[in-house]
Design an enzyme around this catalytic site. Sequence first.
Site: not given
Length: 701
Positions: A352, A383
């Site tokens: 993350d 992402r």
Amino acid sequence: MPGTVERMTAMLHRKTSSMRSAAASLRGEAAAPGDKSVSHRALMLSSQAPGVTRISGLLEGEDVLNTAKALRSLGVTIRQGEVWETEGVGIGGLAESAEVLDMGNSGTSTRLLMGLVAPYPFTTFFTGDASLSKRPMKRVIEPLERMGAKITARRGHLPLAVTGAADMLPARYRLPVPSAQVKSAILLAGLNIAGKTTVIEPQATRDHTENMLRFLGFKVEVSTLSHREGDGGGRGERRPHPEGGGDVAISIHGHQRITPANHEIYVPGDPSSAAFPVVAALLCRDSRILIRNVCVNPLRAGLFTTLKEMGAKLECKNERMVGGEKVADITAETSALKGVVVPAERAPSMIDEYPILAVAAAFARGETAMHGLSELRVKESDRLAAIVESLAACGVSARAEGDSLYVKGGDVKGGATIATHFDHRIAMSFLVLGMASNDPVTVDDATAIATSFPNFVQLMNGLGAKIEMPDVGCQAPDRKASSGIHPLVIAVDGPAASGKGTLARRLAEHFGLDYLDTGSLYRAVGMKLVYAGKDPRDRAAATEAAQTIDADDLSNPRLRQEHIGQAASVVSAFPEVREALLEFQRNFARSANGAVLDGRDIGTVVCPEANFKFFVTATLYARARRRHKELSGQGIEVVFESVLDDLRERDERDGKRAIAPMKPAGDALVIDTTVLDAGEVFERACGVVEKSREAEKQHAC
Ligand code: DC
């Protein structure tokens, strides 16, 4: 349809929820919010342990609240408070949910709960928001189906239904992708399946499930195999496991008998959240901060290791064990960073953190190469693409090749507006970038931040950051008739619990204007029907009630009851009701003293000529928190989620109705109160009115 509501809420907020950060230096101490992974597990796993578990420091973000809500639907008693409490139902003690479990944006809740319900001979339905519905579920479906569950999913995605069986078989499964969520789903299923379930990990992933299970008294065996195991369809390259040797096997025996006991869980601070102030302190000039109580489990601390390799002045102090997890206080200060190569095997311990690491890399000397990032393509957004695109917008040279990301560091221009794609970590990372770049950075939509770090802006600004809501996209209010003298008319619109009433009252008091809460008119109509035993959907009765309300009705204390608010929202969709109340409101606005009116359509329908128009809003979650607190303060005990659902329902009805739907007037100044207190909202609105009146007075002279 929850999906529709979310989309609508997001659309409603799109115009209003941008945020901007500018150069700052950070000083001081703060505590990171509770760890999201541990919070989910604290609720889920304590539901399986007989006894009462008290949980402190739980992250009350939307994802975790969705886990709580789903568990309640499955028959678990969970009490919310400063300290949360769950009453364990024990293994095999869950009940069939009558409702579809709406998991919102939370992949962890969905995947773990799929495992938990799989060994039950009933069907559980799962749904989620648009972003979650794009995330892959096959990786959980496949092993659970092997164990005997039947899963029907829309092309491997949500919505899906899990039909379990009481005679599921224990599995020995080698993870094809390193995923703590898949591992946990299998282990949680294994809890309720006779025999030994084993997950083989070629590459270590977060072990919070194992730690928490042990902490609650369950036996979990972990052993290092001397060879690579072929079973389980694992196709991935074997990468060295941090514990050394070959693959690692994690086993659990089903139907363990554990002695009922009460437990206390202290959820440690989330390293993935602590990452933002820590990196900000490294990048901003003249900064030094301390973040207390951060989980530094080695399988989560990859970012801190990498930052140290980059030359960060970062230290973990006062290391200790809390609730089965390693915790420390972290200090960080301004540092000159250099580019490094981040190996693929570190990816699971910092998956993350790549958006914020990419931001750190943008300021480092030389190039940083990050490998093994394929998982980033299937996160809350793609992402990897989002990082490259956003860095480029800020003048940073970055490229993605295969599953690697390369960022060239140097002078960072900033000055861009970043499309966050409703991804909380992209939003926070680029707000951090804006704190150290030459020009401020704006993110188009900061609402998603609440999913993991609800107090992000307060915490950062408390340390000295300058993150604020720019008034971009809002035209200046029309000032044509204000002339610096009465009569002055101010329209304040917005959804329930946004703070519009407080603002309107304060403005009225400050400028000596009459005040009308127009919601009370619709409430009065709703109240008349409800207390006469009539259905608020009865159009004729609602019209008659609207034509006959009087001043006494408007001061009835029952008006403020929650169910009356709902009834008001229903009757307000009838054109005849609105028509009957319109003239009264317009007459009020013509008061010789001048007036402030608040409602949903004041700026658009009732007083389109108002001198000033404000549209006050806040995220659904923030508004629900306020309303919940208000009700608790009045001694009314309601479950938080039901407040959330009520507001959501009301937003949908008020915003979707055909006549006078709630929306900001084109010339309204939109104020998002999510991170502002009532004083700040008033200052902002009052400042606008005063500045404009002052200018007009001077003009008149
Ligand atoms: O602001 P409030 O919560 O008291 O309003 C109650 C309901 O009345 C709201 O859900 C919608 C309706 N209302 C409206 O339609 N138009 C207004 N100007 C004010 C309120």
